[in-house]
Structure formats: structure tokens, C-alpha cells
Write an enzyme that holds these catalytic residues in place. Structure first.
Site, PDB file in Angstrom:
ATOM      1  N   GLY A   6     -11.432 -30.488 -58.560  1.00 34.70           N
ATOM      2  CA  GLY A   6     -12.673 -31.265 -58.619  1.00 34.70           C
ATOM      3  C   GLY A   6     -12.434 -32.746 -58.388  1.00 34.70           C
ATOM      4  O   GLY A   6     -13.215 -33.416 -57.692  1.00 34.70           O
ATOM      5  N   CYS A   7     -11.360 -33.269 -58.941  1.00 30.49           N
ATOM      6  CA  CYS A   7     -11.052 -34.696 -58.800  1.00 30.49           C
ATOM      7  C   CYS A   7     -10.649 -35.030 -57.368  1.00 30.49           C
ATOM      8  O   CYS A   7     -10.971 -36.108 -56.856  1.00 30.49           O
ATOM      9  CB  CYS A   7      -9.962 -35.104 -59.786  1.00 30.49           C
ATOM     10  SG  CYS A   7     -10.475 -34.865 -61.505  1.00 30.49           S
ATOM     11  N   THR A   8      -9.975 -34.097 -56.713  1.00 30.50           N
ATOM     12  CA  THR A   8      -9.604 -34.294 -55.314  1.00 30.50           C
ATOM     13  C   THR A   8     -10.850 -34.316 -54.439  1.00 30.50           C
ATOM     14  O   THR A   8     -11.012 -35.202 -53.595  1.00 30.50           O
ATOM     15  CB  THR A   8      -8.622 -33.196 -54.861  1.00 30.50           C
ATOM     16  OG1 THR A   8      -7.431 -33.296 -55.654  1.00 30.50           O
ATOM     17  CG2 THR A   8      -8.281 -33.332 -53.386  1.00 30.50           C
TER      18      THR A   8
END
Length: 151
Positions: free
Chosen positions: A41-43
């Protein structure tokens, strides 16, 4: 906190720099808090901000990602994802605490303490103008850009 001045702060940033909010007078600042470098998700979130970065620049805005990861981790993540903006390391959680983004979350059936994905827009005079908390990644960077373009 909306429509209130944000107290000045400094944090270590990628590129061997230190970021200080007061040095950004006159430019909107987008602070997006994310849980951890190199997670799915952060990527995706970083990639969305990366892809829209030229439009943020055109709007005069400074985009910054913030997590508790080390500068070394941030440097690797930034290089791997070709991010054109700096990542700030809040290892002692001082900025996370100021923005109240540390929450208890459930991961793999266990309660863990971590950063709730959140974004804040601070205007060029240092006043908080908008916040998003517990957000979904898809389309979020565009929503932030749309808001910044109206400042």
C-alpha cells in the site's frame, strides 16, 4: 487543528538534508504519513504521488512522505521507486504525535501500534487547511492535488 497554524518542526530528510517547515514559507506543504517503506500500500501511494509530482510542483506545492523508518530505509525506498520528493524520518514519533497519527491497528489478527495512513495540507502561511485520515490509497494523491490546486 484545521485553520490553525502548525508549529515549526525539523526532521531528517533523504539526500542528507534536514527539512524545516518554516523554510517553506509561501509554498503549500503536503505531508503524507504512511506506515512502512516498501510495503504494498505504501509503495502504491508513493507511486501515485510520484506520478502526479510535476502537477504538485506546477501548483507550487512541496510533497513529503513521513514514516518512522530510518533515513537509510527511506533512501533505498526513494531510489527503488524513483521518488522526486523527500521522505522524512520520524523515528522518535514526535511529528506523528503532533498530528495524532499513531493508532492501534490489526495486522494478521494481532493488535499492533502503527501509523494510520493520513495526509495533511499546510498552506504557504503555515496554517493547516485540510486533513485526510484512515484513507484509501487509490485516487488519494489526485484528491490531494485537486485540493492544493484550489489554494
Amino acid at each position: 487543528m484545521i485553520d490553525q497554524p502548525v508549529a515549526d518542526f525539523s526532521l531528517p530528510a533523504t539526500g542528507g538534508r534536514s527539512f524545516t517547515l518554516s523554510a517553506c514559507q509561501g509554498s503549500p506543504v503536503v505531508l503524507y504519513f504512511y506506515p512502512k517503506d516498501s510495503t504494498p500500500g505504501c509503495t502504491t501511494e508513493a507511486q501515485e504521488f510520484r506520478n502526479l509530482h510535476p502537477l504538485f510542483v506546477k501548483a507550487g506545492a512541496i510533497v513529503l512522505g513521513v514514516s518512522r523508518d530510518s533515513i537509510r530505509s527511506h533512501e533505498n525506498f526513494k531510489a527503488k521507486q524513483d521518488l522526486p520528493f523527500d521522505l522524512l524520518s520520524d523515528a522518535d514519533e514526535s511529528l506523528c504525535a503532533r498530528f495524532s497519527v499513531i493508532k492501534m491497528k490489526t495486522m494478521y489478527g494481532k493488535q499492533v501500534r502503527g501509523i494510520e495512513r493520513s495526509t495533511f495540507v499546510i498552506d504557504g502561511q503555515g496554517v493547516l487547511r485540510r486533513e485526510w485520515r484512515g484513507l484509501k490509497v487509490a485516487g488519494h494523491a489526485q484528491e490531494v492535488l485537486d485540493f492544493v490546486a484550489k489554494l
